[in-house]
Each structure stands twice: as structure tokens, then as C-alpha cells.
Design a protein around this motif. Sequence first.
Motif, PDB file in Angstrom:
ATOM      1  N   ALA A 260       0.834  -1.206   0.000  1.00 51.26           N
ATOM      2  CA  ALA A 260       0.000   0.000   0.000  1.00 51.26           C
ATOM      3  C   ALA A 260       0.870   1.257   0.000  1.00 51.26           C
ATOM      4  O   ALA A 260       0.604   2.217  -0.725  1.00 51.26           O
ATOM      5  N   LYS A 261       1.923   1.226   0.802  1.00 53.01           N
ATOM      6  CA  LYS A 261       2.822   2.380   0.874  1.00 53.01           C
ATOM      7  C   LYS A 261       3.542   2.597  -0.449  1.00 53.01           C
ATOM      8  O   LYS A 261       3.725   3.735  -0.899  1.00 53.01           O
ATOM      9  N   ASN A 262       3.924   1.513  -1.117  1.00 56.59           N
ATOM     10  CA  ASN A 262       4.665   1.605  -2.372  1.00 56.59           C
ATOM     11  C   ASN A 262       3.792   2.040  -3.543  1.00 56.59           C
ATOM     12  O   ASN A 262       4.271   2.691  -4.472  1.00 56.59           O
ATOM     13  N   THR A 263       2.532   1.683  -3.524  1.00 55.08           N
ATOM     14  CA  THR A 263       1.668   1.934  -4.677  1.00 55.08           C
ATOM     15  C   THR A 263       0.695   3.089  -4.496  1.00 55.08           C
ATOM     16  O   THR A 263       0.159   3.596  -5.475  1.00 55.08           O
ATOM     17  N   GLY A 264       0.437   3.485  -3.239  1.00 48.91           N
ATOM     18  CA  GLY A 264      -0.586   4.495  -2.997  1.00 48.91           C
ATOM     19  C   GLY A 264      -1.977   3.905  -2.883  1.00 48.91           C
ATOM     20  O   GLY A 264      -2.967   4.628  -2.747  1.00 48.91           O
ATOM     21  N   LEU A 265      -2.074   2.587  -2.924  1.00 45.59           N
ATOM     22  CA  LEU A 265      -3.374   1.926  -2.748  1.00 45.59           C
ATOM     23  C   LEU A 265      -3.825   2.001  -1.290  1.00 45.59           C
ATOM     24  O   LEU A 265      -2.997   1.959  -0.385  1.00 45.59           O
ATOM     25  N   PRO A 266      -5.127   2.063  -1.043  1.00 49.44           N
ATOM     26  CA  PRO A 266      -5.613   1.908   0.329  1.00 49.44           C
ATOM     27  C   PRO A 266      -5.218   0.532   0.868  1.00 49.44           C
ATOM     28  O   PRO A 266      -5.175  -0.445   0.109  1.00 49.44           O
ATOM     29  N   TYR A 267      -4.941   0.457   2.161  1.00 45.34           N
ATOM     30  CA  TYR A 267      -4.496  -0.799   2.757  1.00 45.34           C
ATOM     31  C   TYR A 267      -5.514  -1.918   2.521  1.00 45.34           C
ATOM     32  O   TYR A 267      -5.142  -3.053   2.224  1.00 45.34           O
ATOM     33  N   GLU A 268      -6.800  -1.608   2.656  1.00 44.63           N
ATOM     34  CA  GLU A 268      -7.825  -2.638   2.510  1.00 44.63           C
ATOM     35  C   GLU A 268      -7.815  -3.235   1.103  1.00 44.63           C
ATOM     36  O   GLU A 268      -8.009  -4.449   0.929  1.00 44.63           O
ATOM     37  N   VAL A 269      -7.601  -2.386   0.094  1.00 42.01           N
ATOM     38  CA  VAL A 269      -7.525  -2.876  -1.286  1.00 42.01           C
ATOM     39  C   VAL A 269      -6.289  -3.747  -1.461  1.00 42.01           C
ATOM     40  O   VAL A 269      -6.330  -4.811  -2.081  1.00 42.01           O
ATOM     41  N   SER A 270      -5.173  -3.287  -0.898  1.00 42.10           N
ATOM     42  CA  SER A 270      -3.936  -4.061  -0.982  1.00 42.10           C
ATOM     43  C   SER A 270      -4.112  -5.436  -0.359  1.00 42.10           C
ATOM     44  O   SER A 270      -3.707  -6.447  -0.937  1.00 42.10           O
ATOM     45  N   LEU A 271      -4.703  -5.489   0.816  1.00 39.80           N
ATOM     46  CA  LEU A 271      -4.883  -6.768   1.507  1.00 39.80           C
ATOM     47  C   LEU A 271      -5.801  -7.687   0.715  1.00 39.80           C
ATOM     48  O   LEU A 271      -5.539  -8.899   0.611  1.00 39.80           O
ATOM     49  N   ASP A 272      -6.870  -7.138   0.147  1.00 41.60           N
ATOM     50  CA  ASP A 272      -7.767  -7.948  -0.684  1.00 41.60           C
ATOM     51  C   ASP A 272      -6.998  -8.568  -1.843  1.00 41.60           C
ATOM     52  O   ASP A 272      -7.153  -9.751  -2.157  1.00 41.60           O
ATOM     53  N   SER A 273      -6.170  -7.750  -2.493  1.00 45.52           N
ATOM     54  CA  SER A 273      -5.413  -8.232  -3.644  1.00 45.52           C
ATOM     55  C   SER A 273      -4.363  -9.257  -3.240  1.00 45.52           C
ATOM     56  O   SER A 273      -4.137 -10.239  -3.944  1.00 45.52           O
ATOM     57  N   VAL A 274      -3.723  -9.022  -2.098  1.00 46.15           N
ATOM     58  CA  VAL A 274      -2.733  -9.979  -1.597  1.00 46.15           C
ATOM     59  C   VAL A 274      -3.385 -11.331  -1.349  1.00 46.15           C
ATOM     60  O   VAL A 274      -2.866 -12.378  -1.752  1.00 46.15           O
ATOM     61  N   LYS A 275      -4.530 -11.326  -0.713  1.00 48.17           N
ATOM     62  CA  LYS A 275      -5.210 -12.587  -0.392  1.00 48.17           C
ATOM     63  C   LYS A 275      -5.743 -13.271  -1.647  1.00 48.17           C
ATOM     64  O   LYS A 275      -5.684 -14.496  -1.774  1.00 48.17           O
ATOM     65  N   ARG A 276      -6.263 -12.475  -2.582  1.00 40.52           N
ATOM     66  CA  ARG A 276      -6.878 -13.033  -3.784  1.00 40.52           C
ATOM     67  C   ARG A 276      -5.841 -13.511  -4.788  1.00 40.52           C
ATOM     68  O   ARG A 276      -6.040 -14.512  -5.472  1.00 40.52           O
ATOM     69  N   THR A 277      -4.708 -12.787  -4.878  1.00 39.09           N
ATOM     70  CA  THR A 277      -3.770 -13.031  -5.976  1.00 39.09           C
ATOM     71  C   THR A 277      -2.329 -13.217  -5.530  1.00 39.09           C
ATOM     72  O   THR A 277      -1.721 -14.272  -5.743  1.00 39.09           O
ATOM     73  N   ASN A 278      -1.747 -12.192  -4.911  1.00 38.33           N
ATOM     74  CA  ASN A 278      -0.300 -12.171  -4.679  1.00 38.33           C
ATOM     75  C   ASN A 278       0.214 -13.319  -3.837  1.00 38.33           C
ATOM     76  O   ASN A 278       1.269 -13.894  -4.123  1.00 38.33           O
ATOM     77  N   SER A 279      -0.497 -13.644  -2.771  1.00 38.68           N
ATOM     78  CA  SER A 279       0.002 -14.658  -1.846  1.00 38.68           C
ATOM     79  C   SER A 279      -0.184 -16.076  -2.367  1.00 38.68           C
ATOM     80  O   SER A 279       0.318 -17.030  -1.771  1.00 38.68           O
TER      81      SER A 279
END
Length: 334
Positions: A260-279
Amino acid sequence: MRRRLVPAALIPFTLLLTACGGNASAGTGTDGSGSVTLDVGDQKGGSEAILRAAGELKNLHYKIKWSTFTSGPPLLEAVNAKAVDIGGVGNTPPVFAAGAGSKISVVAAWHGTSEGDAILVPNGSKLTGPEQLKGRSIAVAQGSSAHYQLIASLKAVGLGVSDVRIKYLQPADALAAFTSGKVDAWAVWDPYTSQILRTKQGRVLTTGEGVTNGLSFQVAAPSALEDPRKAAAIKDYLARLRRAQSWVYGHQEEWAKVWAKNTGLPYEVSLDSVKRTNSTRVPVAVDKPLVASEQRIADTFTELKLIPRKVDFGALVDTRFNGGLPPSTTPAKS
């Protein structure tokens, strides 16, 4: 031309990734020490951020010089030009690069879910399945992983590209068109999918699960691979990336904060994406099933005359870094 404003919650990442076909890059510094320098192409919140968060940039016996690109296509242009030794991209940019005659080598792969690759529709849409897309307007970035996902999703329900009205729009413009109702659907990837869902701007009509391969790659310059010292650095670099990706799976909330800090995304969006895709990504071998899967993508775009020549994907791979990795068909993490 009159344009509606993009909802405020969607602005940060829109400004960050303005165009998948852009050619801008920026240097972001150097890590490590030694007489060998590995020029690494990256995208915002990508390999550098993961390696740093996981503590994998310590004790480097070579230098890593980072350059940040807006997306995969310009990164691969830099690989072809020997300005970058190695960089990370999705499953479709290598096909288009090869079709343009670029000299590249696929040296490492990861397999994740395709749930973040989605065709989205506005909340008020009457569409309930991809078979209802006939005659509808769909935004997508040309040459992106979403482009192939759209084609494959249509084919799965008996439709072709001639049955729909495709509007080639880069993510920022596609997002504006989608939220203002100027297109009926949007084929896109995470974290855009997570943004739309989290901000309740739309819903998923269908995902890439079962129709796309969920692969992402590290692609190197053949000239770098021919240099024994750079090849050794690449081997170490890939090992660090694999460990860092495993770290993400066990530290999803921590990584989401960094991302979130690196991209400017809201933390909640980042976490959703991490759980859905990145991880979900697991390191896999560059093997025959992988080549066959990518060849299908290449042949699809050749048949549609979207790339000018037939691509032999098998000629693009270098398997020397496979080690004891599992096959490319290994299931993604859940």
C-alpha cells in the motif's frame, strides 16, 4: 469531450499506473556491492518491494541497479535493448515481445490463481454471465494478460471477439469509462479488481480461473545469460525472489502494508489483492506444459492477427534455473 470524475478512492493507483503500454522508466537506486552489476527491471510495488520487505536484499555480493517501468511491455523493450538484464512480467507480454522480434529468455515462473483476472460489470448491470456479453462493449488493455483472459472467457461460452465491441483502453482510461457507464464491462487484473469490489463500483461477471494459466515470469536478456558472472548473479537473484514470495504467503498483512505504501493503494484494497492473488503464487519449473500453455496464447493472438508473426515459445525459454522446482501445473496456494 466531457469526462466524469473518477471516485476519490480510486485515484491513487490510477495515477500510479497510467498506461500499460507506456515506455517510461525511472531509476530507484542500487543495492549490494561487488564488481558485477545486475540491471533489474521492476514495476511499482514489485520485486524490489517484496525482496526488501522479506529481508532478501541483505548480504548481496553483487550490485542490483533498479529501474521501475510502468508495465511489462516497456520493461521487455529494455530487456531487448540490453538496458535491463532481467525483469518480471505477466503471461502475455513475452508473447507480444517475441512477436515483435525481441530477443528475450524466460528463465523463471510462478503459478498463482486467476481469480484477480476478471471481467467486471457495474453493480446495476443486468448481465449475469459471460454468455450475455454478445453485442456489449468491453474495455481492455491491448496485449495485456486481461486481453487473453477476455478472449478465452468468450471462447468458453461460444463467443468470439467479433461478437462483442472491444474498446482498447489502458487501465486509467478504462476505469474512467467503466465508472461513468461508457462501457458495459471491463476485463482487468488485480489490484484493479480488488479496487472495484472494495469500493463497490462493480461486481465480477467471470474470472480467469479455468481459462487462463495464472503464470508470471522473470525474463532475462540472452546477453546477460551468456556472461557467467551475470548468470551466477541471476541464479542468486531468482533464489531470493522465490524465498521472498514464500514470505508473502506467511506475512500477508505485513506485505499489504508495504505494498500500500509503495503503490498508494488503500491498505484494505492491498490486503484484498494480496489474499486473492499475490500470496497464492508458487515458484514452478519452466517446463513443457508451461511452454504448451503459453504457445496457445501466442497462437491465439497470431490467428487474430494481433501479432505479426508466429511465435515459437519454446525457443524463448532457458531451463537452467529450474533446479528441483515442481512442475508448472502445481496448484496455487489457497
